[in-house]
Write a protein that holds these residues in place. Structure first.
Motif, PDB file in Angstrom:
ATOM      1  N   ILE A  55       2.789 -67.306   2.069  1.00 30.26           N
ATOM      2  CA  ILE A  55       2.635 -68.212   1.293  1.00 30.26           C
ATOM      3  C   ILE A  55       2.284 -69.940   1.960  1.00 30.26           C
ATOM      4  N   ARG A  56       0.960 -70.335   1.446  1.00 34.19           N
ATOM      5  CA  ARG A  56       1.320 -71.970   1.372  1.00 34.19           C
ATOM      6  C   ARG A  56       0.655 -72.407   0.394  1.00 34.19           C
ATOM      7  N   ALA A  57       1.424 -73.940   0.477  1.00 31.24           N
ATOM      8  CA  ALA A  57       0.579 -74.933   0.057  1.00 31.24           C
ATOM      9  C   ALA A  57      -0.656 -75.173  -0.571  1.00 31.24           C
ATOM     10  N   ASP A  58      -1.059 -75.228  -1.546  1.00 31.79           N
ATOM     11  CA  ASP A  58      -2.713 -75.722  -1.544  1.00 31.79           C
ATOM     12  C   ASP A  58      -2.885 -77.327  -1.329  1.00 31.79           C
ATOM     13  N   THR A  59      -1.920 -77.914  -0.481  1.00 34.61           N
ATOM     14  CA  THR A  59      -3.154 -78.907  -0.052  1.00 34.61           C
ATOM     15  C   THR A  59      -3.239 -78.871   1.546  1.00 34.61           C
TER      16      THR A  59
END
Ligand code: SF4
Ligand code: F3S
Length: 113
Positions: A55-59
Motif C-alpha cells: 500500500i502506497r500514498a499516491d503522492t
C-alpha cells in the motif's frame, strides 16, 4: 490524495488492511485488493498493516497508474469488509517481480458459499 494498493498484493492478498479501514473502501478481486480512491479518506492506517508492503500514498513517485488501476477495479469488484486468510501462495509470492504481468486476475473475488 488517496492510498492505493500496488502489485505486491497480487497472489498474496493478506487482507490485514481490510480490518483497519474505517470507511470500508477495499474491493476484492480473485487474487488482489484495490482501494476506491474516492471513498478513501487518506487516514493512512492501512499502509503499515500490509505484510507485503503493497500500500502506497499516491503522492509517491510513479503512483499515477496505480490510482487509475485502483479506481477501475474498485468499480467492478465487490467490497470486502472483513479480513480473511491470505492466499495459500502468499508467503512464496511476496516480493516476486512482475506479478502484474504473470499473475494478475481481472476476475472479481468468488463469494464464499
Ligand atoms: Fe481505508 Fe484509510 Fe487505507 Fe484509505 S488510507 S484505504 S481510508 S485505511
Ligand atoms: Fe493486499 Fe496487503 Fe491488503 S497484501 S490484501 S494490500 S494487507
Amino acid at each position: 490524495m488517496t492510498f492505493v494498493v500496488t502489485d505486491n498484493c497480487i497472489a498474496c492478498k493478506y487482507t490485514d488492511c481490510v480490518s483497519v479501514c474505517p470507511v470500508d473502501c477495499f474491493y476484492e478481486g480473485e487474487n488482489m485488493l484495490v482501494i476506491d480512491p474516492v471513498e478513501c479518506i487518506d487516514c493512512g492506517v492501512c499502509e503499515p498493516e500490509c505484510p507485503a508492503d503493497a500500500i502506497r500514498a499516491d503522492t509517491e513517485a510513479g503512483m499515477e497508474e496505480w490510482v487509475v488501476f485502483n479506481e477501475k477495479y474498485s468499480k467492478i469488484w465487490p467490497v470486502i469488509t472483513e479480513a480473511k486468510d491470505p492466499l495459500p501462495s502468499a508467503e512464496q509470492m511476496d516480493g516476486q517481480d512482475g506479478k502484474l504481468e504473470t499473475h494478475f486476475s481481472e476476475k472479481p473475488a468468488v463469494e464464499a458459499a
